[in-house]
Design a protein around this motif. Sequence first.
Motif, PDB file in Angstrom:
ATOM      1  N   GLY A  76     -21.614  -3.302 -19.425  1.00  0.00           N
ATOM      2  CA  GLY A  76     -21.088  -2.722 -20.660  1.00  0.00           C
ATOM      3  C   GLY A  76     -19.879  -1.834 -20.433  1.00  0.00           C
ATOM      4  N   ARG A  77     -20.105  -0.524 -20.501  1.00  0.00           N
ATOM      5  CA  ARG A  77     -19.053   0.484 -20.312  1.00  0.00           C
ATOM      6  C   ARG A  77     -17.897   0.283 -21.293  1.00  0.00           C
ATOM      7  N   GLU A  78     -18.244   0.212 -22.574  1.00  0.00           N
ATOM      8  CA  GLU A  78     -17.238  -0.099 -23.598  1.00  0.00           C
ATOM      9  C   GLU A  78     -16.173   0.982 -23.701  1.00  0.00           C
ATOM     10  N   ALA A  79     -16.545   2.244 -23.524  1.00  0.00           N
ATOM     11  CA  ALA A  79     -15.549   3.315 -23.597  1.00  0.00           C
ATOM     12  C   ALA A  79     -14.527   3.192 -22.472  1.00  0.00           C
ATOM     13  N   LEU A  80     -14.998   2.821 -21.276  1.00  0.00           N
ATOM     14  CA  LEU A  80     -14.080   2.641 -20.155  1.00  0.00           C
ATOM     15  C   LEU A  80     -13.197   1.408 -20.356  1.00  0.00           C
ATOM     16  N   LYS A  81     -13.753   0.353 -20.940  1.00  0.00           N
ATOM     17  CA  LYS A  81     -12.948  -0.838 -21.237  1.00  0.00           C
ATOM     18  C   LYS A  81     -11.838  -0.498 -22.234  1.00  0.00           C
ATOM     19  N   LYS A  82     -12.201   0.276 -23.241  1.00  0.00           N
ATOM     20  CA  LYS A  82     -11.191   0.646 -24.239  1.00  0.00           C
ATOM     21  C   LYS A  82     -10.061   1.437 -23.586  1.00  0.00           C
ATOM     22  N   ARG A  83     -10.427   2.378 -22.707  1.00  0.00           N
ATOM     23  CA  ARG A  83      -9.410   3.238 -22.090  1.00  0.00           C
ATOM     24  C   ARG A  83      -8.526   2.465 -21.118  1.00  0.00           C
ATOM     25  N   TYR A  84      -9.167   1.798 -20.129  1.00  0.00           N
ATOM     26  CA  TYR A  84      -8.400   1.234 -19.017  1.00  0.00           C
ATOM     27  C   TYR A  84      -7.879  -0.179 -19.275  1.00  0.00           C
ATOM     28  N   ILE A  85      -8.579  -0.943 -20.127  1.00  0.00           N
ATOM     29  CA  ILE A  85      -8.132  -2.312 -20.404  1.00  0.00           C
ATOM     30  C   ILE A  85      -7.250  -2.361 -21.650  1.00  0.00           C
ATOM     31  N   ASP A  86      -7.751  -1.796 -22.757  1.00  0.00           N
ATOM     32  CA  ASP A  86      -7.023  -1.916 -24.025  1.00  0.00           C
ATOM     33  C   ASP A  86      -5.856  -0.940 -24.133  1.00  0.00           C
ATOM     34  N   GLU A  87      -6.057   0.308 -23.731  1.00  0.00           N
ATOM     35  CA  GLU A  87      -5.035   1.337 -23.951  1.00  0.00           C
ATOM     36  C   GLU A  87      -4.076   1.463 -22.755  1.00  0.00           C
ATOM     37  N   GLU A  88      -4.605   1.706 -21.576  1.00  0.00           N
ATOM     38  CA  GLU A  88      -3.730   1.911 -20.420  1.00  0.00           C
ATOM     39  C   GLU A  88      -3.283   0.601 -19.772  1.00  0.00           C
ATOM     40  N   SER A 145     -23.838   2.753 -31.222  1.00  0.00           N
ATOM     41  CA  SER A 145     -22.421   3.147 -31.210  1.00  0.00           C
ATOM     42  C   SER A 145     -22.245   4.661 -31.119  1.00  0.00           C
ATOM     43  N   ASP A 146     -23.183   5.420 -31.660  1.00  0.00           N
ATOM     44  CA  ASP A 146     -23.151   6.877 -31.537  1.00  0.00           C
ATOM     45  C   ASP A 146     -24.220   7.287 -30.528  1.00  0.00           C
ATOM     46  N   PRO A 147     -23.819   7.683 -29.327  1.00  0.00           N
ATOM     47  CA  PRO A 147     -24.794   7.998 -28.275  1.00  0.00           C
ATOM     48  C   PRO A 147     -25.797   9.073 -28.673  1.00  0.00           C
TER      49      PRO A 147
END
Length: 323
Positions: A101-113, A244-246
């Motif tokens: 999973g690690r969706e927050a990390l995917k969003k940061r490093y794959i989608d944004e950066e 979605s909300d931890p």
Amino acid sequence: MRRSGWIRAAALAGCAMLVLAGCAADITPRVAAPGPPERTECGTLTLANLPWVGYEANLAVVGYLAENRLDCTVVVKDLTAEEAWAQVAAGEVDAILENWGREALKKRYIDEERTAVEHGMTGNKGVVGWYVTPWLVEQYPGITNWKNLNDYAYLFRTPTSDGKGALLGGDPSYETNDRALIRNLKLNFTVSLTGSEEKLIEAFREAERNRQAAIGYFYAPQWFLAEVNLVHVKLPPYTPGCDSDPEKVACDYQPYDLDKIANRTFAESGNPAAEMIKNFQWTNADQNEVARYLTVDKLSRDEAAKKWLDANPDVWQDWLPVA
């Protein structure tokens, strides 16, 4: 000039212009469609090692093939998942061989950066949740329904659980919803970390052997389930977005199709190891077999990898880059 001569001259001039135009079209440079990156030497391949034995099984097999088939120099870094993602993004690690999973990390490093990429599936199916020992289910059949857990909380009390049931956890770096689930489902339990996957397994093993109560966070693929067939507790069913909300999560864990993560530059470099890692794919049973070699048979990574590779050439041959 006669009219007929003028017409003939004009026609010849027109033809000449068409010929020139055609020639101009022919000499216009054509842009070739982009092809695969040019194949390079492997050189040094830096891989993350994350703290569970299923991951180490992936690492053993991929690392062995990289060294012995692609002539790579393999460097291994022992990291948590968060550390591994950050180092992949920074170019200090080339790949993560199993990602949950690690969706927050995917969003940061794959989608944004855009410093990392998803690099293919592992073929493994991840099932996370709460599990209890088999003897407990025989003795208390209702214990696998979360609605009944408070009735049985007294069975799981320990000297350090403040009168509540102790829900076992593994390595502190594991990303879990356990504390939120206990709070939001109003359960009389508290999280009790064992400190590592190995200690978590030993706690379940001892509990089953001595007919003591144990409940805790666990997952598949995991070779230990072939030794002690832990039983999955039914929490409120997972639906997309329920976690979605931890802080508000009140549902079971998401089932995962596990994937691999790579540094973007490495993935696009033409390095043969990048191609092999992308192609690498096997089953839960394959991973559990190598993990058992490592933990039960006490083989080294290379010994465990070679034993499995020798027995399964039809699986791994397709991972290697085409010459």
